[in-house]
Design a protein around this motif. Sequence first.
Motif, PDB file in Angstrom:
ATOM      1  N   GLY A  93      -6.245  -4.610  -4.028  1.00 18.45           N
ATOM      2  CA  GLY A  93      -5.436  -4.449  -2.815  1.00 18.45           C
ATOM      3  C   GLY A  93      -5.207  -2.986  -2.465  1.00 18.45           C
ATOM      4  N   VAL A  94      -4.921  -2.166  -3.483  1.00 22.40           N
ATOM      5  CA  VAL A  94      -4.733  -0.726  -3.239  1.00 22.40           C
ATOM      6  C   VAL A  94      -6.022  -0.119  -2.667  1.00 22.40           C
ATOM      7  CG1 VAL A  94      -4.411   1.514  -4.392  1.00 22.40           C
ATOM      8  CG2 VAL A  94      -2.859  -0.388  -4.913  1.00 22.40           C
ATOM      9  N   CYS A  95      -7.149  -0.477  -3.260  1.00 25.21           N
ATOM     10  CA  CYS A  95      -8.440   0.043  -2.754  1.00 25.21           C
ATOM     11  C   CYS A  95      -8.649  -0.364  -1.298  1.00 25.21           C
ATOM     12  CB  CYS A  95      -9.597  -0.496  -3.591  1.00 25.21           C
ATOM     13  SG  CYS A  95      -9.618   0.104  -5.289  1.00 25.21           S
ATOM     14  N   ARG A  96      -8.403  -1.631  -1.002  1.00 25.15           N
ATOM     15  CA  ARG A  96      -8.625  -2.135   0.370  1.00 25.15           C
ATOM     16  C   ARG A  96      -7.674  -1.468   1.370  1.00 25.15           C
ATOM     17  NH1 ARG A  96     -12.477  -3.065   2.385  1.00 25.15           N
ATOM     18  NH2 ARG A  96     -11.574  -4.437   3.962  1.00 25.15           N
ATOM     19  N   PHE A 132      -2.570   3.587  -9.287  1.00 22.07           N
ATOM     20  CA  PHE A 132      -3.918   3.591  -8.696  1.00 22.07           C
ATOM     21  C   PHE A 132      -3.941   4.287  -7.334  1.00 22.07           C
ATOM     22  CE2 PHE A 132      -4.624   0.745 -12.167  1.00 22.07           C
ATOM     23  CZ  PHE A 132      -5.919   1.068 -12.555  1.00 22.07           C
ATOM     24  N   GLY A 133      -2.883   4.113  -6.550  1.00 20.11           N
ATOM     25  CA  GLY A 133      -2.819   4.821  -5.262  1.00 20.11           C
ATOM     26  C   GLY A 133      -2.843   6.323  -5.460  1.00 20.11           C
ATOM     27  N   PHE A 134      -1.999   6.808  -6.363  1.00 18.26           N
ATOM     28  CA  PHE A 134      -1.910   8.248  -6.631  1.00 18.26           C
ATOM     29  C   PHE A 134      -3.237   8.774  -7.180  1.00 18.26           C
ATOM     30  CE2 PHE A 134      -0.904  12.052  -9.032  1.00 18.26           C
ATOM     31  CZ  PHE A 134       0.039  12.696  -8.242  1.00 18.26           C
ATOM     32  N   PHE A 144      -3.950  11.419   1.605  1.00 16.48           N
ATOM     33  CA  PHE A 144      -2.733  10.690   1.976  1.00 16.48           C
ATOM     34  C   PHE A 144      -1.504  11.421   1.446  1.00 16.48           C
ATOM     35  CE2 PHE A 144      -5.784   7.000   1.528  1.00 16.48           C
ATOM     36  CZ  PHE A 144      -5.909   6.783   2.892  1.00 16.48           C
ATOM     37  N   ASP A 145      -0.429  11.447   2.239  1.00 17.03           N
ATOM     38  CA  ASP A 145       0.811  12.016   1.706  1.00 17.03           C
ATOM     39  C   ASP A 145       1.568  10.943   0.921  1.00 17.03           C
ATOM     40  OD1 ASP A 145       2.238  10.414   3.523  1.00 17.03           O
ATOM     41  OD2 ASP A 145       2.660  12.058   4.894  1.00 17.03           O
ATOM     42  N   LYS A 146       2.659  11.358   0.292  1.00 14.39           N
ATOM     43  CA  LYS A 146       3.377  10.430  -0.599  1.00 14.39           C
ATOM     44  C   LYS A 146       3.916   9.207   0.137  1.00 14.39           C
ATOM     45  CE  LYS A 146       4.933  13.315  -4.446  1.00 14.39           C
ATOM     46  NZ  LYS A 146       6.149  13.769  -5.160  1.00 14.39           N
TER      47      LYS A 146
END
Length: 382
Positions: A93-96, A132-134, A144-146
């Motif tokens: 989901g994070v990847c998508r 995983f997002g970070f 991407f910002d925080k």
Amino acid sequence: MDTTAVRNTFKEKFGAEGILYFSPGRVNLIGEHTDYNGGCVLPGAIDKGILAEIKPNGTDKVRAYSLDLQDYAEFGLNEEDKPKASWAHYIFGVCREMQKRGAKLSGFDTVFSGDVPLGAGLSSSAALESTFGFALNEIYNCGFDKKELVLIGQKTEHNYCGVNCGIMDQFASIFGKEGNLIRLDCSTMEYEYVPFHPQGYKVVLVDSVTKHELVDSPYNKRRQSCERAAAAIAVNHPQVKLLGDADLEMLEEVKGKISEEDYMRATYAIQENQRLVDTCEALKKGDYETVGKNIYATHHGMSKLYEVSTIELDFLNDIAKECGVTGSRIMGGGFGGCTINLVPEDKYDHFIETAVAKFKEKFGKEPKIYPVKISDGARRLN
């Protein structure tokens, strides 16, 4: 957190070395059921979380291994590639969600492990998404910002895990800062750091080991109560959109026009919003006695006015009072889970021993004990 086990397993599975990333779980000191009522919350990142080793593998496939579940999943990065294992939905989901925002990702290998207890209300899923997002944001230079990382985590829950959550958990995991809590307005994402230096105190969670399945109906019913009360107040005070905009005097004006249940729920919500404001002021002055009184008042409100506590949690709250704990309350949405406790160091051992013994005697099982420290948010470790 056992970095050695993650590193060894990664080397064994993939024959290489990747980069280590960590994101924490969170606690919320005060401000419960305030987010959807237009108030603030006061979370902090903790020293427990999710650790992952990650390395691009030159293919279009993600190869992921969960050390705790001893389970392997392999999947592509297109929408139709959603993996079967529910734990892998978070990574997929994070990847998508990153790709939907224009990120160019490729396949990678990963091994991950966590020391955030599942089901204790410490947001292990948000920690996993944030890790995983970070990491992928840094590895693939996505830019991407925080705040975008927070929303990527939230949308992962909504679109791939079936949980319609707010932003507090992901926000605390990404923005956490040692020695600080975060006063966060969930509707605007405006925030400020509030100092948290409880010298002479420890923060500990006591898990009632009763699952808090956030059953939709009682949660939604409380939300509807608050919305009805806010609508009644808005007739006289059009500026009131949510209970966070109202005060108790405004509520008194409509007491006869709403049900007793709606009146109770709204009383709690308005008082809780004010308690959070007062608690932030007390923290800035280092006045932990006032902080503790407010924490107890929140428990009373959640138990008697909002009615989301349980026999077990009320019992743990009573023991905390008897043992001279400075502040104690149910943490989270309710219907199970933990109490969060602000305990003077000289009373800590006695409190833990008493809580474990008395709880076991009454309910036939031992509560779990999780000491926590307020720590930094998502980060690269090496």
